[in-house]
Write a protein that holds these residues in place. Structure first.
Motif, PDB file in Angstrom:
ATOM      1  N   SER A  50      31.529  78.587  33.119  1.00  0.00           N
ATOM      2  CA  SER A  50      31.369  79.813  32.328  1.00  0.00           C
ATOM      3  C   SER A  50      30.940  81.003  33.352  1.00  0.00           C
ATOM      4  N   LEU A  51      30.318  80.834  34.126  1.00  0.00           N
ATOM      5  CA  LEU A  51      30.195  81.322  35.283  1.00  0.00           C
ATOM      6  C   LEU A  51      31.763  82.183  35.285  1.00  0.00           C
ATOM      7  N   LEU A  52      32.757  81.546  36.093  1.00  0.00           N
ATOM      8  CA  LEU A  52      33.919  82.117  36.367  1.00  0.00           C
ATOM      9  C   LEU A  52      34.699  82.669  35.220  1.00  0.00           C
ATOM     10  N   ILE A  53      34.557  82.598  33.844  1.00  0.00           N
ATOM     11  CA  ILE A  53      35.663  83.154  32.375  1.00  0.00           C
ATOM     12  C   ILE A  53      34.394  84.294  32.318  1.00  0.00           C
ATOM     13  N   LEU A  54      33.160  83.866  32.716  1.00  0.00           N
ATOM     14  CA  LEU A  54      32.835  84.941  31.387  1.00  0.00           C
ATOM     15  C   LEU A  54      31.590  86.546  33.019  1.00  0.00           C
ATOM     16  N   GLY A  55      31.859  85.565  33.894  1.00  0.00           N
ATOM     17  CA  GLY A  55      32.004  85.907  35.017  1.00  0.00           C
ATOM     18  C   GLY A  55      32.758  87.127  35.033  1.00  0.00           C
ATOM     19  N   GLY A  56      34.594  86.498  35.320  1.00  0.00           N
ATOM     20  CA  GLY A  56      35.651  87.132  35.470  1.00  0.00           C
ATOM     21  C   GLY A  56      35.991  87.999  34.346  1.00  0.00           C
ATOM     22  N   LEU A  57      34.980  87.878  32.878  1.00  0.00           N
ATOM     23  CA  LEU A  57      35.420  89.012  31.746  1.00  0.00           C
ATOM     24  C   LEU A  57      34.766  90.600  32.537  1.00  0.00           C
ATOM     25  N   ALA A  58      33.400  90.055  32.553  1.00  0.00           N
ATOM     26  CA  ALA A  58      32.764  91.010  32.991  1.00  0.00           C
ATOM     27  C   ALA A  58      32.907  91.849  34.082  1.00  0.00           C
ATOM     28  N   PHE A  59      33.503  91.396  35.454  1.00  0.00           N
ATOM     29  CA  PHE A  59      34.210  91.780  35.957  1.00  0.00           C
ATOM     30  C   PHE A  59      35.236  92.556  35.986  1.00  0.00           C
ATOM     31  N   LEU A  60      36.276  92.259  35.146  1.00  0.00           N
ATOM     32  CA  LEU A  60      37.375  92.679  34.346  1.00  0.00           C
ATOM     33  C   LEU A  60      37.036  94.188  33.522  1.00  0.00           C
ATOM     34  N   ILE A  61      36.156  93.881  32.961  1.00  0.00           N
ATOM     35  CA  ILE A  61      35.643  95.074  31.811  1.00  0.00           C
ATOM     36  C   ILE A  61      34.853  96.279  32.743  1.00  0.00           C
ATOM     37  N   LEU A  62      34.085  95.905  33.833  1.00  0.00           N
ATOM     38  CA  LEU A  62      33.284  96.739  33.635  1.00  0.00           C
ATOM     39  C   LEU A  62      33.966  97.614  35.539  1.00  0.00           C
ATOM     40  N   SER A  64      36.671  98.430  35.099  1.00  0.00           N
ATOM     41  CA  SER A  64      38.994  98.826  34.076  1.00  0.00           C
ATOM     42  C   SER A  64      38.433 100.366  34.465  1.00  0.00           C
ATOM     43  N   SER A  65      39.553 100.894  34.785  1.00  0.00           N
ATOM     44  CA  SER A  65      39.561 102.525  34.486  1.00  0.00           C
ATOM     45  C   SER A  65      38.663 103.140  33.152  1.00  0.00           C
ATOM     46  N   GLY A  66      38.868 102.132  32.189  1.00  0.00           N
ATOM     47  CA  GLY A  66      38.327 102.844  30.857  1.00  0.00           C
ATOM     48  C   GLY A  66      37.060 102.564  30.424  1.00  0.00           C
ATOM     49  N   TRP A  67      36.501 101.870  32.003  1.00  0.00           N
ATOM     50  CA  TRP A  67      34.814 101.532  31.482  1.00  0.00           C
ATOM     51  C   TRP A  67      33.910 102.630  31.088  1.00  0.00           C
ATOM     52  N   PRO A  68      33.617 103.050  32.445  1.00  0.00           N
ATOM     53  CA  PRO A  68      32.602 104.146  32.285  1.00  0.00           C
ATOM     54  C   PRO A  68      33.068 105.400  30.716  1.00  0.00           C
ATOM     55  N   GLU A  69      33.914 105.881  30.379  1.00  0.00           N
ATOM     56  CA  GLU A  69      34.055 105.906  29.027  1.00  0.00           C
ATOM     57  C   GLU A  69      33.288 105.145  27.365  1.00  0.00           C
ATOM     58  N   VAL A  70      34.340 104.079  27.703  1.00  0.00           N
ATOM     59  CA  VAL A  70      33.497 103.208  27.110  1.00  0.00           C
ATOM     60  C   VAL A  70      31.977 103.399  26.624  1.00  0.00           C
TER      61      VAL A  70
END
Lengths: 299, 247
Positions: A50-62, A64-70
């Motif tokens: 859970s830590l790996l997948i959710l953390g990884g997902l959060a990391f990817l999103i946060l 990513s270059s588009g995140w501030p815009e989102v």
């Protein structure tokens, strides 16, 4: 239950010096230890993945270059703070609509189902009408119905018919949902064995009493999960009356979004819908699970 | 005068003739056992008497009055008869006490308290004391069927119709149910009993009636019909039961 025993003989490394009785106890302790170890390992794996997948997902999103815009478009804290009170007060209208429509649907749906399930020849024409009703109102998109009612009916200027789009929109929703719910009830009624009716008649009940005291209580109990499921849909479908100009949470959020050109208000409205639908979904799970347990015990 | 009289009754389900010209009369305090193979019409005959099925031709009389006339209110007739089903058919959503009292209460024949008192007394008598508040699913099959019997006799019916009341039970539970029937018979209850239990028919019934293919072909005292049947059909039926170890 477990006899206390010396630690050494429970230990598999203690060697073949344990007696036969102790040996059996040793096997049990051994098995239980293995089971506990397995379950601990399972929990650790679940936690780690859970830590790996959710953390990884959060990391990817946060990152990513588009995140501030989102974040500024969808999750702006200032916009949220500004628009939330207005959306919340508009949401009370959704809650009121839902409660009123649900009350109508529960009664009207049951009435239609009872008529459709009856065998009385005098009710034949009403039975046909009820069947037609279900076919028509289940087959038309709800959004079309609301539009037709909310905008169409006022143009007729009929005597005694309300012209308020809120009432007309809710009426359209209530009619559509009654058709769905009638079918749910009907399936429940059909699932109660004919022998129950025989039995009710044999103890001297009339057909109506047999339905009221024997068939319906069993039928309704069986269809509670699908009924609740329909009500979860209704809880969010009340937002559809926005199209005839009713300012409820979704419409209010739309207005705020257009004003600030920021989508955070829609997220705020979405949160409010989730706030009522998720508890309902959990309640549904709980009731289904409990019914399963009761049924399992009966077997 | 007979309590129940069946005159030339005919009944078909679609193309299939289930009862053909059945004549039978049941005197007060008499117990008649209906025997015959599955599909011979025993259950249908009982259901016709309780107006759960409509007959095609003939008449059925209760206390001298025709009850199968379309103008007769079936509800009033059923209130004078008790019916017990093969599969108990208790109401699963009600307690034992509610099962027993609901008929009398909803028909307005008894006040709630009166019906409850009577039900408690009967449940007590047939070994079901303490189970009043249980749901049927908590009871054994034998207990459920005894509750069903109590439910049928609680309103004080003119006659009791028993439709293979032990066929759905495990063998060790049959005895406790038959014991109740035996007791009711001793009290003088008029009964029509469809049954596969020949020893029970012999013991409890005053008359045994053999149905074959929807016709009532042989009737008489149990000793006569079961021990020295006059018709080859009856002999064959009883012979098959003997081979199967059921009689």
């Amino acid at each position: 239950m477990n006899r206390p025993r010396p630690r050494s003989s429970a230990d598999p490394s203690a060697g073949p010096d344990g007696s036969a009785i102790l040996k059996e106890g040793g096997r049990r302790a051994e098995r239980e230890r293995a089971k506990r170890a397995r379950s601990r390992r399972g929990q650790a794996v679940a936690f780690g993945s859970s830590l790996l997948i959710l953390g990884g997902l959060a990391f990817l999103i946060l990152t990513s270059s588009g995140w501030p815009e989102v974040r500024s478009q969808f999750f702006s804290v200032e916009v949220f703070r500004e628009s939330f009170p207005g959306i919340l007060s508009a949401f009370w209208l959704d809650v009121k609509m839902f409660l009123a429509i649900e009350a109508v649907v529960l009664v009207l749906g049951l009435l239609i189902a009872v008529v459709r399930s009856s065998v009385n020849p005098a009710l034949f024409p009403i039975r046909i009408l009820a069947a037609l009703y279900c076919d028509i109102f289940r087959g038309i998109p709800v959004i079309l119905l609301i539009y037709l009612f909310g905008f169409g009916i006022p143009t007729l200027e009929l005597e005694g018919v309300p012209g308020d789009p809120l009432i007309l929109g809710c009426t359209a929703l209530a009619l559509a949902y009654s058709a769905y719910v009638a079918e749910v009830y009907r399936a429940g009624i059909a699932s109660v064995n004919q022998t129950q009716t025989d039995s009710a008649l044999a103890v001297g009940m009339t057909r109506i009493q047999a339905l009221r005291y024997v068939v319906l209580p069993q039928a309704i109990r069986r269809v509670r999960p699908p009924l609740l499921n329909d009500f979860i849909s209704l809880q969010k479908d009340v937002a559809l009356v926005a199209i005839v100009g009713v300012i409820e949470a979704f419409r209010q959020a739309q207005i705020d979004t257009a004003r600030d050109f920021n989508f955070t208000p829609l997220i705020a409205a979405a949160l409010l819908y989730l706030l009522v639908t998720i508890p309902m979904a959990r309640l549904l799970d709980y009731i289904s699970a409990r019914d399963d347990v009761v049924r399992g015990a009966a077997r | 005068m007979s309590v129940i009289e069946i005159r030339d009754v005919t009944k078909a389900f679609g193309e299939r003739q289930v009862l053909e010209g059945v004549d039978l009369s049941v005197a007060e305090h008499e117990a008649i056992a209906l025997i015959g193979a599955s599909g011979s019409g025993k259950s249908t005959l009982l259901r016709c008497i309780d107006l759960l099925e409509e007959i095609d031709d003939g008449d059925i009389l209760l206390d001298g009055e025709v009850i199968t006339d379309p103008s007769v209110d079936p509800v009033g007739v059923r209130r004078k008869l008790g019916f017990v089903f093969q599969a108990f058919n208790l109401f699963p959503h009600m307690t034992v006490l509610e099962n027993v009292t609901i008929g009398a209460i909803k028909s307005g024949e008894m006040k709630k308290d009166e019906a409850r008192d009577r039900a408690r007394e009967l449940l007590d008598r047939f070994g079901l004391a303490g189970r009043e508040d249980d749901r049927p699913e908590r009871l054994s099959g034998g207990q459920q069927q005894r509750v069903a019997l109590v439910r049928a006799v609680a309103p004080g019916p003119r006659a009791l119709l028993l439709d293979e009341v032990t066929s759905a039970l495990d063998p060790e539970l049959v005895g406790e149910v038959l014991e109740v029937v035996r007791e009711l018979k001793d009290e003088g209850m008029t009964m029509v009993i469809a049954t596969h239990e020949m020893s029970f028919a012999r013991e409890v019934a005053d008359t045994v009636a053999f149905l074959n293919g929807g016709r009532l072909v042989e009737m008489g005292p149990p000793g006569q019909v079961l021990d020295s049947p006059s018709l080859p059909e009856t002999k064959r039926f009883l012979g098959r039961l003997h081979t199967a170890g059921l009689a």
